[in-house]
Write a protein that holds these residues in place. Sequence first.
Motif, PDB file in Angstrom:
ATOM      1  N   GLY A 110     -12.192   1.356   2.978  1.00 22.74           N
ATOM      2  CA  GLY A 110     -12.153   0.988   4.575  1.00 22.74           C
ATOM      3  C   GLY A 110     -13.431   1.797   5.109  1.00 22.74           C
ATOM      4  N   THR A 111     -13.533   2.950   4.423  1.00 22.25           N
ATOM      5  CA  THR A 111     -14.117   3.498   4.752  1.00 22.25           C
ATOM      6  C   THR A 111     -15.346   3.528   4.660  1.00 22.25           C
ATOM      7  N   THR A 112     -15.859   2.315   3.424  1.00 18.30           N
ATOM      8  CA  THR A 112     -17.215   2.075   2.505  1.00 18.30           C
ATOM      9  C   THR A 112     -17.994   0.468   3.895  1.00 18.30           C
ATOM     10  N   ARG A 113     -16.695  -0.214   4.384  1.00 19.13           N
ATOM     11  CA  ARG A 113     -16.979  -0.763   5.290  1.00 19.13           C
ATOM     12  C   ARG A 113     -17.546  -0.964   6.058  1.00 19.13           C
ATOM     13  N   VAL A 114     -16.563   0.475   6.671  1.00 18.27           N
ATOM     14  CA  VAL A 114     -17.282   0.627   8.383  1.00 18.27           C
ATOM     15  C   VAL A 114     -18.822   1.482   8.308  1.00 18.27           C
ATOM     16  N   ALA A 115     -19.170   2.172   7.012  1.00 21.34           N
ATOM     17  CA  ALA A 115     -20.077   2.875   6.782  1.00 21.34           C
ATOM     18  C   ALA A 115     -21.310   1.741   6.715  1.00 21.34           C
ATOM     19  N   ARG A 116     -20.930   0.671   5.703  1.00 22.71           N
ATOM     20  CA  ARG A 116     -22.483  -0.556   5.900  1.00 22.71           C
ATOM     21  C   ARG A 116     -22.525  -1.299   7.295  1.00 22.71           C
ATOM     22  N   VAL A 117     -21.390  -0.984   8.145  1.00 20.67           N
ATOM     23  CA  VAL A 117     -21.602  -2.191   9.539  1.00 20.67           C
ATOM     24  C   VAL A 117     -21.558  -0.711  10.060  1.00 20.67           C
TER      25      VAL A 117
ATOM     26  N   VAL B 142       0.768  -1.193  -0.213  1.00 24.77           N
ATOM     27  CA  VAL B 142       0.340  -0.263  -0.152  1.00 24.77           C
ATOM     28  C   VAL B 142       1.160   1.164   0.091  1.00 24.77           C
ATOM     29  N   GLU B 143       1.805   1.578   0.959  1.00 29.86           N
ATOM     30  CA  GLU B 143       3.321   2.331   0.264  1.00 29.86           C
ATOM     31  C   GLU B 143       3.717   2.018  -0.529  1.00 29.86           C
ATOM     32  N   ALA B 144       4.050   1.382  -1.072  1.00 29.48           N
ATOM     33  CA  ALA B 144       5.130   1.446  -2.361  1.00 29.48           C
ATOM     34  C   ALA B 144       4.586   2.327  -3.381  1.00 29.48           C
ATOM     35  N   LEU B 145       2.692   1.636  -3.446  1.00 29.97           N
ATOM     36  CA  LEU B 145       1.573   1.864  -4.649  1.00 29.97           C
ATOM     37  C   LEU B 145       0.943   3.198  -4.493  1.00 29.97           C
ATOM     38  N   ARG B 146       1.850   4.118  -3.024  1.00 26.78           N
ATOM     39  CA  ARG B 146       0.389   5.233  -2.864  1.00 26.78           C
ATOM     40  C   ARG B 146      -1.439   4.544  -3.145  1.00 26.78           C
ATOM     41  N   LEU B 147      -1.494   3.577  -2.434  1.00 29.49           N
ATOM     42  CA  LEU B 147      -2.701   3.440  -2.728  1.00 29.49           C
ATOM     43  C   LEU B 147      -3.829   3.587  -0.452  1.00 29.49           C
ATOM     44  N   ALA B 148      -2.572   4.670  -0.098  1.00 28.99           N
ATOM     45  CA  ALA B 148      -3.516   4.183   0.914  1.00 28.99           C
ATOM     46  C   ALA B 148      -5.051   5.671   0.230  1.00 28.99           C
ATOM     47  N   ARG B 149      -5.037   6.390   0.475  1.00 29.38           N
ATOM     48  CA  ARG B 149      -6.052   7.159   0.206  1.00 29.38           C
ATOM     49  C   ARG B 149      -7.213   5.764  -0.690  1.00 29.38           C
ATOM     50  N   GLU B 150      -6.650   5.202  -1.727  1.00 26.61           N
ATOM     51  CA  GLU B 150      -7.468   4.145  -1.786  1.00 26.61           C
ATOM     52  C   GLU B 150      -8.011   3.157  -1.119  1.00 26.61           C
TER      53      GLU B 150
END
Length: 561
Positions: free
Chosen positions: A215-222, A202-210
């Motif tokens: 994760g926010t989508t999953r939290v929203a569903r919970v 995630v860090e190497a490919l700069r995927l943190a925002r994605e």
Amino acid sequence: MRDLLGRERRAVLLVVALHAAAAVAGLAAPWLLGRIVDQVAAGAGVGVVDRLALTIAGCVLVQALLSRYAQYAGHRFGERAVARLREEFVDRTLALPVSVVERAGAGDLATRSSVDVSTVGTTVRDVVPTMAIASAQLVLLFGAIFLLHPLLGLVALVGLPSIWAITRWYLRRASPAYLAEGAATAELTETLTTTAEGARTVEALRLARERITHGTTRVARVWSTRRATLALRTGFYSVVEASYALPVAAVLLVGGFFLTSGRVSLGAVVAAALYLQQAIEPLDRILQWTEQAQRGFASFARVLGVGQVPPEPPGRASAPAGAPLVVRGARFAYADGRDVLHGIDLTVRPGERLAIVGPSGAGKSTLARLLAGIDAPQHGSVRIGDCPVTDLDPAERRRRIALITQEHHVFIGTLRDNLAFAAPDATDERMRSALVAVGADWYDELPAGLDTELGDGARQLEAAEAQQLALARLVLADPHTLILDEATAALDPTTARRTERALAAVLTGRTVIAIAHRLNTAHDADRVAVLADGRISELGSHHELVRAGGAYAALWHSWHN
């Protein structure tokens, strides 16, 4: 649940008997208090009142002791039942086909084995006994009111219709709501687990925002599913709490009217009101635990649901020793329906070293899974001699064919424990020899040798070291056929080359199928199969394919230069 309780019949009967005795002892206090009221009204002396008061104190003490031992016996039974449930869950999970476990994902199984099993434990240990005993207490309490006076008993039932109606409304909606909440929690666990495990990527490919967005989508569903269950509880408890006061008020009003007409005594009205007040506590427990019961049975469904998946079938045949591994017309597609392999024909001779090469996405790993019997082709066959690989007994198949991939797991425990998974009876000398065979030089630096603790909180193995540990397990397992799916990818080229040659020497006479991007592996193989777009485009020795000037020759010249 019946099966779980049936295994501990004596313990269940003991718990029920103790709770029933405690409930009967609890009936005495309100009745005796009513007697005190009547005795005082009749002009009885202090001595009579004292004797009745002491009797009340004795009954309360007996009830407390019986309840305490009932809870103690109930918790012991519950812990045994949950321990058995956990063990059976692990057994059922390990009996599943590997492909099913992989599709389910680590997060889902982790949630079922931890959160869901814990919730089931609460249900078995607390909810079921509490609801059973509270129901019995209610029957006894309302029965006591009817014995005081039938009309008081009828009036005492005035609050039950509204409670019954709201409970029915709640139960119809609760189970699917809690199942949805459990599924959403499992998805969130899966997301957090994969993000944590792939943190470097995630860090190497700069995927943190994605990953944050995901994760926010999953939290929203919970959050959404928990809000839905909270809305159910809010409506449920509001009506229930309002229904508690109705029967007490009705009994006092009607009892006052009956008292003036001489139909009942003041002590009977007091006792009836106290019985109703006493009934609130078991009724409250039932309704409170009804919500927990919905969670518990939803979790029960998720835990037992693993057992509903057909386990890996027992073998129906055995393969002759020294038979070739033959693939004929094999086609395979994953869940999306798109074929990954298109009519593969291949024969791997006993003792042969076969390399499978090709571009990424050509179907090399899928073919390896078919050869290992993890997946079965939708069309065609994969056989050892005349026996389909998937028809072999799972234990025999794993002894005959071992698949080693880039993904390796280091179990928490000692290095000896990790190696013993492959060969429980292996001596320390054999284990050390296996580590030497795969070039695990880091072993010499371990402070406690084979007794060194590995895993979280102990010695952490790097990716290359974990890969060598997996290869050392392979040497100890000593299978007839070995499938290496990029099994040395984490090693640097020099170490990988040395490890592959050491393995070739140790596994002389064994069938080795190597899927590799490093073409040195193909150079050393007896034959090379070139896979492109799910089909074998070329098959032959390294020198034959180079002379043919086809796809393999282009790969070789590109890599070699």
